[in-house]
Design a protein around this motif. Structure first.
Motif, PDB file in Angstrom:
ATOM      1  N   GLY B  73       0.806  -1.208   0.000  1.00 42.18           N
ATOM      2  CA  GLY B  73       0.000   0.000   0.000  1.00 42.18           C
ATOM      3  C   GLY B  73       0.842   1.263   0.000  1.00 42.18           C
ATOM      4  N   PHE B  74       0.268   2.333   0.547  1.00 40.58           N
ATOM      5  CA  PHE B  74       0.919   3.628   0.444  1.00 40.58           C
ATOM      6  C   PHE B  74       2.199   3.703   1.284  1.00 40.58           C
ATOM      7  CE2 PHE B  74       1.244   8.304   0.902  1.00 40.58           C
ATOM      8  CZ  PHE B  74       1.344   8.579  -0.449  1.00 40.58           C
ATOM      9  N   ILE B  75       2.193   2.994   2.424  1.00 37.48           N
ATOM     10  CA  ILE B  75       3.402   2.979   3.271  1.00 37.48           C
ATOM     11  C   ILE B  75       4.572   2.409   2.467  1.00 37.48           C
ATOM     12  CG2 ILE B  75       4.456   2.035   5.353  1.00 37.48           C
ATOM     13  CD1 ILE B  75       2.324   3.960   6.073  1.00 37.48           C
ATOM     14  N   GLY B  76       4.300   1.362   1.698  1.00 36.58           N
ATOM     15  CA  GLY B  76       5.340   0.761   0.857  1.00 36.58           C
ATOM     16  C   GLY B  76       5.888   1.767  -0.144  1.00 36.58           C
ATOM     17  N   VAL B  77       4.974   2.512  -0.763  1.00 40.64           N
ATOM     18  CA  VAL B  77       5.376   3.514  -1.758  1.00 40.64           C
ATOM     19  C   VAL B  77       6.258   4.580  -1.106  1.00 40.64           C
ATOM     20  CG1 VAL B  77       4.539   5.301  -3.326  1.00 40.64           C
ATOM     21  CG2 VAL B  77       3.359   3.108  -3.203  1.00 40.64           C
ATOM     22  N   LEU B  78       5.829   5.041   0.087  1.00 42.62           N
ATOM     23  CA  LEU B  78       6.610   6.059   0.800  1.00 42.62           C
ATOM     24  C   LEU B  78       8.004   5.538   1.145  1.00 42.62           C
ATOM     25  CD1 LEU B  78       4.387   7.965   3.394  1.00 42.62           C
ATOM     26  CD2 LEU B  78       5.621   8.858   1.431  1.00 42.62           C
ATOM     27  N   THR B  79       8.058   4.290   1.612  1.00 45.50           N
ATOM     28  CA  THR B  79       9.347   3.692   1.966  1.00 45.50           C
ATOM     29  C   THR B  79      10.280   3.686   0.767  1.00 45.50           C
ATOM     30  OG1 THR B  79       8.071   2.200   3.365  1.00 45.50           O
ATOM     31  CG2 THR B  79      10.406   1.691   3.078  1.00 45.50           C
ATOM     32  N   VAL B  80       9.743   3.243  -0.371  1.00 46.77           N
ATOM     33  CA  VAL B  80      10.552   3.179  -1.584  1.00 46.77           C
ATOM     34  C   VAL B  80      11.014   4.571  -2.002  1.00 46.77           C
ATOM     35  CG1 VAL B  80      10.570   2.485  -3.979  1.00 46.77           C
ATOM     36  CG2 VAL B  80       9.305   1.146  -2.339  1.00 46.77           C
ATOM     37  N   ALA B  81      10.113   5.557  -1.856  1.00 46.62           N
ATOM     38  CA  ALA B  81      10.453   6.925  -2.243  1.00 46.62           C
ATOM     39  C   ALA B  81      11.620   7.440  -1.399  1.00 46.62           C
ATOM     40  CB  ALA B  81       9.240   7.834  -2.094  1.00 46.62           C
ATOM     41  N   ALA B 106       7.450  -6.749  -7.048  1.00 43.88           N
ATOM     42  CA  ALA B 106       7.245  -5.346  -6.692  1.00 43.88           C
ATOM     43  C   ALA B 106       6.192  -4.754  -7.615  1.00 43.88           C
ATOM     44  CB  ALA B 106       8.552  -4.576  -6.813  1.00 43.88           C
ATOM     45  N   SER B 107       5.510  -3.686  -7.146  1.00 45.55           N
ATOM     46  CA  SER B 107       4.476  -3.087  -7.988  1.00 45.55           C
ATOM     47  C   SER B 107       5.090  -2.064  -8.931  1.00 45.55           C
ATOM     48  CB  SER B 107       3.415  -2.417  -7.115  1.00 45.55           C
ATOM     49  OG  SER B 107       3.975  -1.311  -6.453  1.00 45.55           O
ATOM     50  N   VAL B 108       4.393  -1.803 -10.050  1.00 48.21           N
ATOM     51  CA  VAL B 108       4.841  -0.806 -11.020  1.00 48.21           C
ATOM     52  C   VAL B 108       5.012   0.541 -10.328  1.00 48.21           C
ATOM     53  CG1 VAL B 108       4.132   0.516 -13.046  1.00 48.21           C
ATOM     54  CG2 VAL B 108       3.828  -1.953 -13.014  1.00 48.21           C
ATOM     55  N   THR B 109       4.059   0.876  -9.444  1.00 51.11           N
ATOM     56  CA  THR B 109       4.126   2.149  -8.724  1.00 51.11           C
ATOM     57  C   THR B 109       5.438   2.271  -7.949  1.00 51.11           C
ATOM     58  OG1 THR B 109       1.729   2.190  -8.504  1.00 51.11           O
ATOM     59  CG2 THR B 109       2.967   3.594  -7.009  1.00 51.11           C
ATOM     60  N   SER B 110       5.759   1.255  -7.163  1.00 57.23           N
ATOM     61  CA  SER B 110       6.983   1.316  -6.349  1.00 57.23           C
ATOM     62  C   SER B 110       8.204   1.505  -7.226  1.00 57.23           C
ATOM     63  CB  SER B 110       7.172   0.029  -5.545  1.00 57.23           C
ATOM     64  OG  SER B 110       6.061  -0.244  -4.787  1.00 57.23           O
TER      65      SER B 110
END
Lengths: 187, 160
Positions: B73-81, B106-110
């Motif tokens: 989810g979004f926490i994952g995206v933030l971590t990657v960022a 991994a997701s495309v977004t990440s």
């Protein structure tokens, strides 16, 4: 490039080598503890190594040619005068051409701002330098595919333009308090 | 060898031939610069290759997708960022790493967020950017880059 910059490069290279040594050591220890993992690990590494060796020399040649044939002064000359949306698009195009890490572009950006280039164009230029370099896009195409590359490229250009305009809104059209270009050799 | 590989090598050869026709000395100098680039990038390239190998062997795709996949989810995206903003990996080498993450769940977004923050944000070079371009410019550029990286990633997740 000044003496200080050379020294920094050598230091960075030594650090990279040390890091490589550490990773090799960790790999060796892990594989001796789990010998059954040897085959999958080596297979995955080998596949990527081959794929990289097939393109990296060509990419490096392109980058070397850009670096020598497109000097910094040329960039400043072309970007200094252009303005408007066309100026921003030219900034992106020029940013996509040359090479080198982002910090090489900071002094160029500073001298552009000092010469009165629009903030929006300079932001677009810096962002393009960071993430839309042509050799880099070719590597992205190779590893992530056309759809991924094209989508990211298109979205990046749109958002970079918006970001440039937003920053110009906040900071003003021209920056007068740019600290400026550091002395050569001082990183 | 696939199409892209052929294209890149053909392009490099064509540019090289053009360079030699235009200016021999300059082209020779360019080749020297290329070799220097390659040597400089080689240790990091080997590190990433080993890490990709270790990841495929030791980290199951399930774990990767839990940390940077859809489930995160979004926490994952933030971590990657944040990771992309801090890490100093040459972007050329980041693409193979991103590809192997993508293959392993991994997701495309990440992946898109990671590549974008990695290239546009320099946490390590922020002091340098501040000194050369001023605090307001540098901080604003990095902060906005962080936000647009996440936006680009989210949109890519939807359309791809």
């Amino acid at each position: 490039m000044g003496k200080g910059a050379m020294k920094n490069l050598r230091k960075a290279f030594l650090r990279d080598l040390l890091f490589l040594g550490a990773v090799v050591l960790i790999t060796a220890v892990l594989l001796s503890m789990f010998p059954e993992k040897k085959d999958p690990v080596f297979l995955a590494s080998k596949n990527f190594l081959v794929e990289m060796l097939l393109i990296m020399p060509a990419v490096m040649v392109l980058m070397g040619l850009f670096a020598v044939f497109v000097p910094d002064e040329l960039i400043v000359r072309y970007l200094g005068k252009s303005s408007g949306l066309r100026g921003m698009l030219i900034a992106i195009l020029i940013g996509a051409f040359p090479t080198g890490p982002l910090y090489v572009a900071f002094p160029i950006a500073a001298s552009l701002l000092k010469k009165g280039a629009r903030v929006a164009s300079v932001v677009a230029f810096l962002s393009a330098w960071a993430c839309i370099k042509i050799p880099q896009e070719l590597v992205e195409l190779q590893f992530l595919g056309l759809r991924f590359m094209a989508a990211r490229l298109a979205l990046t250009i749109v958002f970079v333009l918006a970001m440039g305009l937003l920053m110009e809104r906040i900071l003003g059209r021209e920056l007068r308090d740019v600290p400026g270009v550091p002395e050569p050799g001082r990183p | 060898m696939n199409g892209t590989t052929l294209f890149i090598n053909a392009l490099a050869l064509a540019c090289l031939a053009l360079g030699f026709m235009k200016d021999r000395a300059k082209t020779r100098q360019a080749l020297k610069v290329s070799v220097k680039f390659f040597v400089r990038i080689l240790p990091t390239m080997l590190v990433i290759i080993l890490i990709i190998g270790l990841m495929s062997g030791f980290v199951p795709p399930k774990t990767i997708s839990r940390v940077v996949g859809q489930e995160a989810g979004f926490i994952g995206v933030l971590t990657v960022a944040v990771l992309g903003a801090i890490l100093q990996i040459p972007s050329l080498i980041a693409f193979p790493l991103a590809a192997s993450l993508l293959e392993n769940g991994a997701s495309v977004t990440s992946v898109a967020v990671f590549i974008t923050t990695l290239t546009m944000i320099g946490f390590v070079t922020l002091p340098l950017e501040t000194r050369i371009l001023g605090k307001r410019f540098a901080l604003l550029r990095n902060a906005l880059s962080f936000i647009i990286a996440i936006l680009i990633g989210l949109i890519m997740g939807v359309i791809l």
